[in-house]
Structures are given as structure tokens and as C-alpha cells.
Design a protein around this motif. Structure first.
Motif, PDB file in Angstrom:
ATOM      1  N   TYR A  33     -28.472 -27.399  -6.505  1.00  0.00           N
ATOM      2  CA  TYR A  33     -28.446 -27.330  -5.038  1.00  0.00           C
ATOM      3  C   TYR A  33     -29.535 -26.382  -4.542  1.00  0.00           C
ATOM      4  O   TYR A  33     -29.788 -25.344  -5.157  1.00  0.00           O
ATOM      5  N   TYR A  35     -30.140 -24.256  -1.001  1.00  0.00           N
ATOM      6  CA  TYR A  35     -29.545 -23.836   0.258  1.00  0.00           C
ATOM      7  C   TYR A  35     -30.555 -23.013   1.052  1.00  0.00           C
ATOM      8  O   TYR A  35     -31.400 -22.301   0.499  1.00  0.00           O
ATOM      9  N   GLN A  37     -30.528 -19.912   3.837  1.00  0.00           N
ATOM     10  CA  GLN A  37     -29.674 -18.900   4.426  1.00  0.00           C
ATOM     11  C   GLN A  37     -30.476 -18.095   5.437  1.00  0.00           C
ATOM     12  O   GLN A  37     -31.362 -17.315   5.083  1.00  0.00           O
ATOM     13  N   GLY A  42     -24.135 -17.979   6.907  1.00  0.00           N
ATOM     14  CA  GLY A  42     -23.820 -18.507   5.589  1.00  0.00           C
ATOM     15  C   GLY A  42     -24.863 -19.516   5.141  1.00  0.00           C
ATOM     16  O   GLY A  42     -25.601 -20.058   5.957  1.00  0.00           O
ATOM     17  N   PRO A  43     -24.952 -19.757   3.854  1.00  0.00           N
ATOM     18  CA  PRO A  43     -25.905 -20.742   3.344  1.00  0.00           C
ATOM     19  C   PRO A  43     -25.591 -22.141   3.868  1.00  0.00           C
ATOM     20  O   PRO A  43     -24.434 -22.506   4.056  1.00  0.00           O
ATOM     21  N   LEU A  45     -26.578 -26.243   3.045  1.00  0.00           N
ATOM     22  CA  LEU A  45     -27.146 -27.105   2.019  1.00  0.00           C
ATOM     23  C   LEU A  45     -28.374 -27.851   2.536  1.00  0.00           C
ATOM     24  O   LEU A  45     -28.352 -28.452   3.607  1.00  0.00           O
ATOM     25  N   ARG A  48     -28.987 -31.748  -2.684  1.00  0.00           N
ATOM     26  CA  ARG A  48     -28.188 -31.667  -3.907  1.00  0.00           C
ATOM     27  C   ARG A  48     -28.652 -32.735  -4.883  1.00  0.00           C
ATOM     28  O   ARG A  48     -28.835 -33.898  -4.504  1.00  0.00           O
ATOM     29  N   ASP A  56     -27.764 -36.010  -2.003  1.00  0.00           N
ATOM     30  CA  ASP A  56     -27.499 -35.588  -0.634  1.00  0.00           C
ATOM     31  C   ASP A  56     -28.696 -34.792  -0.138  1.00  0.00           C
ATOM     32  O   ASP A  56     -28.864 -33.636  -0.497  1.00  0.00           O
ATOM     33  N   GLN A  59     -29.749 -32.996   5.102  1.00  0.00           N
ATOM     34  CA  GLN A  59     -30.107 -31.804   5.872  1.00  0.00           C
ATOM     35  C   GLN A  59     -31.514 -31.310   5.575  1.00  0.00           C
ATOM     36  O   GLN A  59     -31.926 -30.273   6.102  1.00  0.00           O
ATOM     37  N   LEU A  91     -31.862 -20.278  -1.426  1.00  0.00           N
ATOM     38  CA  LEU A  91     -31.002 -20.073  -2.579  1.00  0.00           C
ATOM     39  C   LEU A  91     -30.910 -21.350  -3.404  1.00  0.00           C
ATOM     40  O   LEU A  91     -30.800 -22.449  -2.860  1.00  0.00           O
TER      41      LEU A  91
END
Lengths: 115, 117
Positions: A33, A35, A37, A42-43, A45, A48, A56, A59, A91
């Protein structure tokens, strides 16, 4: 066991320049994954992967962001060209679904500053 | 879509006092729930997880959380705060209703815990 490795840890670039981040997941983890942040949040996504396949990426801002995971191990996330609003921590995390726990293990992140 | 709400962006306690960090999720079907901790300039570290087994979950560093389906809550507690607990804490959810994939984590906004001597 080594954890998730990310490099670089910090990157400062000027806007409109390209930048790339690298991630090496935990050995044997087939899911990876990326991410984003933002400060004080919060992180979220970005993408993935299940092995080599991006399952996925809804985003991921595809006009400027791209990612790849060749051979289903390491992954690279690229931004071209970078914008001021891209300043954030990126991340990487990995997981294995064996045992059905779905817990994700995170790397230390890459802090990007776009000036 | 899944969502997670963490009540209180900042919580301050004295050393030795009870720590209570609140988390509520939105799902009619119990999802999997996690608490992560993030120290400055570091990645996220898993504290504990709920995966439909025991509703009271014990984690690392003396933390525990209780899953309450009727309240859609998963609050994090620690009986006695230590200075080293100062960090940011994130509640996260995966799976549950709406066909949300168990591979996608949705995080709350985070709660910064400050511990005073």
C-alpha cells in the motif's frame, strides 16, 4: 525480521520537478500500500497492490502520480510534476492475508517538501 | 463508505492517570478495527486489533480496547499513563458493510496524547 523500508526519508524539491519514492515491503507480504498523510490527518490510501496488480488506485491522482510494483516486491511511487500541495508524508505499508488478520505494517515514511 | 470518528484531536493527562481515547465507526456489520500509534517522524505501529474474537482486546504497552457493537465504538484505554505514551494515536477500520474490502484501511483523524509530569 526486517520491517518495511522506505527511501529517501526526506526530500525537498522545487515545484514542477519530478520525485520518486521507493518501498521494500516485509519479505513474503504480497500486498503493498501507498498512503498519503497530510499534517494533522490520518493516512489516506493512494494505491494498493496484490502482487504486481494494482487492485485499488481510485484515490491516485493519475494526471501526475504513477506507481509500479515490478516483480511483485519493491514498489516506486512517482510524482511528475510536483505541486506545492503535494508536501506531505508518503507512507508505504505491507500485509499478508494469511490467518485473515489483515493487519498492515508501515514503513517510516518519506517526508516531501515542495518549495 | 466506511468512516471513523475520533473524538478529541488532543487529549492531555497527567502521568499515572487513566488514558481514554475515543473511536466510533460507521458500519452495520462489525468490521475489523485497529489502533495504531505514531511517534514523531516515524511510521505507524500497531497497538492492537479486533477481528471478531474477544471484544476486549489487549495490546502492547499496557493498552487495551473494548469493541461495543451497540455503541459502534472501539475506545482505547490504559490504566496509568507514562511519559513515553505521548504520541499520536489513530483508529482504523477495514471490512464491514457495503462490501468494503478487508484490504483497505480507513483511518480516523488522529488524537494527539500529551502526558504531563
Amino acid at each position: 525480521e526486517a520491517g518495511v523500508v522506505q527511501s529517501p526519508r526526506y526530500k525537498i524539491i522545487e515545484k514542477k520537478q519530478p520525485v520518486a519514492f521507493w518501498c521494500n515491503p516485509i519479505s513474503g507480504h504480497n500486498t503493498l500500500y501507498w498512503y498519503l498523510q497530510n499534517l494533522g490527518q490520518g493516512p489516506e490510501l493512494l494505491i494498493r497492490y496484490e502482487n504486481e496488480e494494482a487492485v485499488d488506485d481510485s484515490q491516485l491522482p493519475k494526471d501526475r502520480f504513477s506507481a509500479e510494483r515490478l516483480k511483485g516486491v519493491d514498489s516506486t511511487l512517482k510524482i511528475q510534476p510536483a505541486e506545492l500541495g503535494d508536501s506531505a508524508v508518503y507512507l508505504c505499508a505491507s500485509s499478508t492475508h494469511s490467518g485473515g488478520t489483515y493487519e498492515q505494517y508501515f514503513g517510516p515514511g518519506t517526508r516531501l517538501t515542495v518549495t | 463508505a466506511q468512516s471513523v470518528t475520533q473524538l478529541g484531536s488532543h487529549v492531555s493527562v497527567s502521568e499515572g492517570a487513566l488514558v481514554l481515547l475515543r473511536c466510533n465507526y460507521s458500519s452495520s456489520v462489525p468490521p475489523y478495527l485497529f489502533w495504531y500509534v505514531q511517534y514523531p517522524n516515524q511510521g505507524l505501529q500497531l497497538l492492537l486489533k479486533y477481528t471478531s474474537a474477544a471484544t476486549l482486546v489487549k495490546g502492547i504497552n499496557g493498552f487495551e480496547a473494548e469493541f461495543k457493537k451497540s455503541e459502534t465504538s472501539f475506545h482505547l484505554t490504559k490504566p496509568s499513563a507514562h511519559m513515553s505514551d505521548a504520541a499520536e494515536y489513530f483508529c482504523a477500520v477495514t471490512g464491514g458493510a457495503g462490501g468494503t474490502s478487508y484490504g483497505k484501511l480507513t483511518f480516523g483523524q488522529g488524537t494527539i496524547l500529551t502526558v504531563h509530569p
